[in-house]
Scaffold this active site. Structure first.
Site, short mmCIF file in Angstrom:
data_model
loop_
_atom_site.label_atom_id
_atom_site.label_comp_id
_atom_site.label_asym_id
_atom_site.label_seq_id
_atom_site.Cartn_x
_atom_site.Cartn_y
_atom_site.Cartn_z
N HIS A 32 35.17 44.37 94.26
CA HIS A 32 35.35 43.94 95.65
C HIS A 32 36.00 45.04 96.50
CE1 HIS A 32 36.09 41.18 98.97
NE2 HIS A 32 37.34 41.59 98.99
N LYS A 38 42.20 30.82 101.96
CA LYS A 38 40.73 30.77 101.87
C LYS A 38 40.36 30.54 100.40
CE LYS A 38 39.21 33.55 105.79
NZ LYS A 38 38.53 34.77 106.24
N ARG A 76 42.89 36.09 113.25
CA ARG A 76 42.69 36.23 111.81
C ARG A 76 41.48 37.11 111.47
NH1 ARG A 76 43.60 32.02 106.84
NH2 ARG A 76 42.88 33.55 105.34
N ASN A 90 39.33 40.87 108.53
CA ASN A 90 37.98 41.17 108.03
C ASN A 90 37.56 42.61 108.30
OD1 ASN A 90 37.23 38.54 107.04
ND2 ASN A 90 37.33 37.88 109.17
N GLU A 123 41.20 30.61 111.28
CA GLU A 123 40.31 31.58 111.92
C GLU A 123 39.62 30.95 113.13
OE1 GLU A 123 38.94 34.49 108.94
OE2 GLU A 123 37.04 34.47 110.02
N GLU A 168 42.74 46.76 99.69
CA GLU A 168 43.21 45.73 100.63
C GLU A 168 44.58 46.11 101.22
OE1 GLU A 168 41.25 43.50 101.77
OE2 GLU A 168 39.88 42.77 100.20
N HIS A 198 35.16 44.30 106.02
CA HIS A 198 34.53 43.28 105.18
C HIS A 198 33.13 42.90 105.65
CE1 HIS A 198 38.47 43.09 103.49
NE2 HIS A 198 38.15 42.13 102.66
N HIS A 240 31.15 43.32 102.55
CA HIS A 240 30.56 42.17 101.85
C HIS A 240 29.06 42.36 101.68
CE1 HIS A 240 33.89 38.93 102.45
NE2 HIS A 240 34.00 39.54 101.30
N LYS A 256 49.76 40.03 106.11
CA LYS A 256 48.72 38.99 106.03
C LYS A 256 49.29 37.63 106.47
CE LYS A 256 45.05 36.79 103.56
NZ LYS A 256 44.04 36.78 102.53
N ARG A 289 39.12 14.51 96.35
CA ARG A 289 39.49 14.88 97.73
C ARG A 289 40.74 15.76 97.80
NH1 ARG A 289 37.99 9.49 98.84
NH2 ARG A 289 35.81 9.48 99.50
N1 NAD Z 1 40.41 34.21 99.36
C1 NAD Z 1 40.64 35.36 99.93
O1 NAD Z 1 41.27 35.44 100.99
C2 NAD Z 1 40.13 36.62 99.28
C3 NAD Z 1 40.56 37.88 99.75
C4 NAD Z 1 40.12 39.03 99.09
C5 NAD Z 1 39.28 38.91 97.99
N2 NAD Z 1 38.89 37.68 97.57
C6 NAD Z 1 38.00 37.54 96.39
O2 NAD Z 1 38.69 38.03 95.24
C7 NAD Z 1 37.72 38.42 94.28
C8 NAD Z 1 38.11 39.76 93.69
O3 NAD Z 1 39.36 39.61 93.08
P1 NAD Z 1 39.81 40.56 91.86
O4 NAD Z 1 39.54 41.95 92.21
O5 NAD Z 1 41.17 40.15 91.49
O6 NAD Z 1 38.72 40.19 90.75
P2 NAD Z 1 38.76 39.37 89.37
O7 NAD Z 1 39.42 38.07 89.52
O8 NAD Z 1 37.36 39.38 88.89
O9 NAD Z 1 39.64 40.27 88.42
C9 NAD Z 1 39.20 41.55 88.09
C10 NAD Z 1 39.16 41.76 86.56
O10 NAD Z 1 40.49 41.95 86.09
C11 NAD Z 1 40.74 41.09 84.98
N3 NAD Z 1 42.18 40.81 85.01
C12 NAD Z 1 42.84 39.97 85.82
N4 NAD Z 1 44.15 40.10 85.63
C13 NAD Z 1 44.32 41.03 84.68
C14 NAD Z 1 45.45 41.61 84.07
N5 NAD Z 1 46.69 41.29 84.45
N6 NAD Z 1 45.26 42.55 83.11
C15 NAD Z 1 43.99 42.94 82.75
N7 NAD Z 1 42.89 42.43 83.30
C16 NAD Z 1 43.05 41.49 84.27
C17 NAD Z 1 39.85 39.91 85.21
O11 NAD Z 1 39.60 39.23 84.00
C18 NAD Z 1 38.60 40.59 85.77
O12 NAD Z 1 37.83 41.09 84.71
C19 NAD Z 1 36.38 38.47 94.99
O13 NAD Z 1 35.63 37.35 94.61
C20 NAD Z 1 36.76 38.37 96.46
O14 NAD Z 1 35.75 37.77 97.23
C21 NAD Z 1 39.31 36.55 98.18
#
Ligand code: NAD
Length: 362
Positions: free
Chosen positions: A261, A140, A235, A239, A230, A182, A242, A246, A220, A118
């Site tokens: 992304h 999120k 909030r 989006n 939201e 972003e 998005h 998405h 943000k 939990r």
């Molecule tokens: N929760 C939220 O509010 C929110 C907001 C925006 C995006 N997201 C989510 O975030 C995700 C995308 O995040 P992302 O772009 O960071 O993707 P990711 O976590 O897949 O990282 C991208 C790539 O970079 C590599 N990597 C990470 N750090 C590194 C570093 N310092 N040096 C070299 N390589 C590195 C990772 O291994 C991966 O291959 C999506 O799933 C998206 O839906 C969530």
């Protein structure tokens, strides 16, 4: 230089101050955290963990959880792996999980921690630009369900976020650009100066990202503080781009050439800027400025009629929808955004055709 952003729910620390705070917490609260776990992916395990351990040597004692890299890994199977490991290691409710990675790790790690027994505490240490400016903050958490993005998840805030720009030194340029999308979004919805400044910022590891990260985080955090779950609506402006983005991301996830992304969101922002011009008073010159900049940076995916049908199918799962109607956050000008705009499928298709379909564009 300000080293701390105090959000309503948790602090965001920068650089050494973050490590000092965590170190302090770990020693002061030794009796409180019963176990320490670090979640990484195979890349951040190799590239980022050594710096973290060097900064906080006590973390050598933490147990490691490691998953493969990539969006496809943000799934229930990896949650099961995390939960089974935690159970096997007899993790109790006073355990702490540190999520070291990009948005995939902070999303799945936050979710897995939030429901294990939990809810156990977690801290985010983002290592991609995208996670530093967006995914690791705002509460999120979640995973994808097959090809549906973030279909399962909940709101839960980390105990703290530590941002260390040093991790970006190993990040590939394509990933940096993905993160920039972003920051562009934060400028477009709330801060024209940030949008203008980002126009001069090259997508390079040599760039200092400090100021843009901080400004983005402030925007943000401010929006989230007004509407943490939201519920009252504000909030939803986060989006922007998005809804369609998405849909595009979900569609290409199941193909041989998935988009990152930020790349999908950038294309979504151009389509939604076009809709903003059509129905929300965004001046045409500003739509053109947005399209020119984003389509100059991000690869255009050609979208034919059959692909646009598939993307529209994904839009029906958007979490902002109400009574079957697809709702959008739209710009009224660069730096201002409104929400809950219902848009017909025909107009959405027209935005794809205008922005993404070469045959129609030419
Ligand atoms: N929760 C939220 O509010 C929110 C907001 C925006 C995006 N997201 C989510 O975030 C995700 C995308 O995040 P992302 O772009 O960071 O993707 P990711 O976590 O897949 O990282 C991208 C790539 O970079 C590599 N990597 C990470 N750090 C590194 C570093 N310092 N040096 C070299 N390589 C590195 C990772 O291994 C991966 O291959 C999506 O799933 C998206 O839906 C969530």
């Amino acid at each position: 230089m300000k080293e701390l952003i105090k959000t309503v729910q948790y602090p965001i620390y920068f650089h050494e101050q973050g490590y000092a705070e965590l170190q302090k917490r770990l020693s002061e609260l030794q009796g409180i955290y019963s176990n320490l776990f670090i979640l990484a992916d195979t890349r951040t395990y190799t590239l980022c963990l050594p710096r973290l351990i060097e900064s906080i040597p006590v973390l050598q004692k933490a147990r490691m959880l490691c998953i493969k890299t990539g969006e496809k890994e943000k799934n229930i199977e990896n949650c099961l792996y995390i939960w089974r490991q935690l159970s096997q290691w007899r993790a109790d409710r006073n355990s702490l999980m540190i999520n070291l990675g990009g948005g995939v790790i902070t999303d799945i790690g936050g979710f897995a921690a939030s429901v294990f027994k939990r809810g156990i505490s977690f801290i985010n240490i983002p290592t991609t630009l995208l996670a530093m400016v967006d995914a690791s903050i705002g509460g999120k958490t979640g995973i994808d369900l097959d090809h549906l993005k973030n279909e399962i998840g909940l709101f839960r805030y980390p105990e703290m976020v530590i941002i260390d720009e040093h991790y970006l030194k190993s990040l590939p340029e394509r990933e940096l650009k993905s993160g920039m999308a972003e920051i562009f979004k934060h400028g477009l919805i709330a801060d024209k100066k940030l949008w203008q400044k980002m126009g001069k910022q090259p997508a390079s590891r040599a760039t200092s990202w400090n100021e843009s990260i901080r400004t983005s985080n402030m925007i943000k955090s401010h929006v989230v503080s007004k509407d943490p779950y939201e519920k009252n609506g504000l909030r939803k402006i986060l989006n922007f781009g998005h809804t369609i983005g998405h849909g595009i991301e979900s569609h290409f996830l199941s193909t041989q050439a998935p988009l990152l992304h930020g790349e999908a969101i950038a294309l979504g922002m151009v389509c939604e800027a076009w809709l903003s011009w059509k129905i929300n008073g965004l001046p045409k010159s500003q739509y053109e400025e947005i399209a020119q900049r984003l389509l100059g940076i991000y690869p255009l995916k050609e979208i034919d009629e059959s692909t646009s049908d598939k993307i529209v199918m994904h839009l029906h799962h958007d979490k902002k929808n109400f009574k079957g109607k697809i709702r959008f956050a739209l710009l009224s000008k660069i730096g201002a955004c409104t929400y809950d705009h219902e848009i017909s499928i025909d107009l959405i298709r027209e935005s794809f055709n205008t922005v993404l379909n070469k045959t129609h564009r030419d």
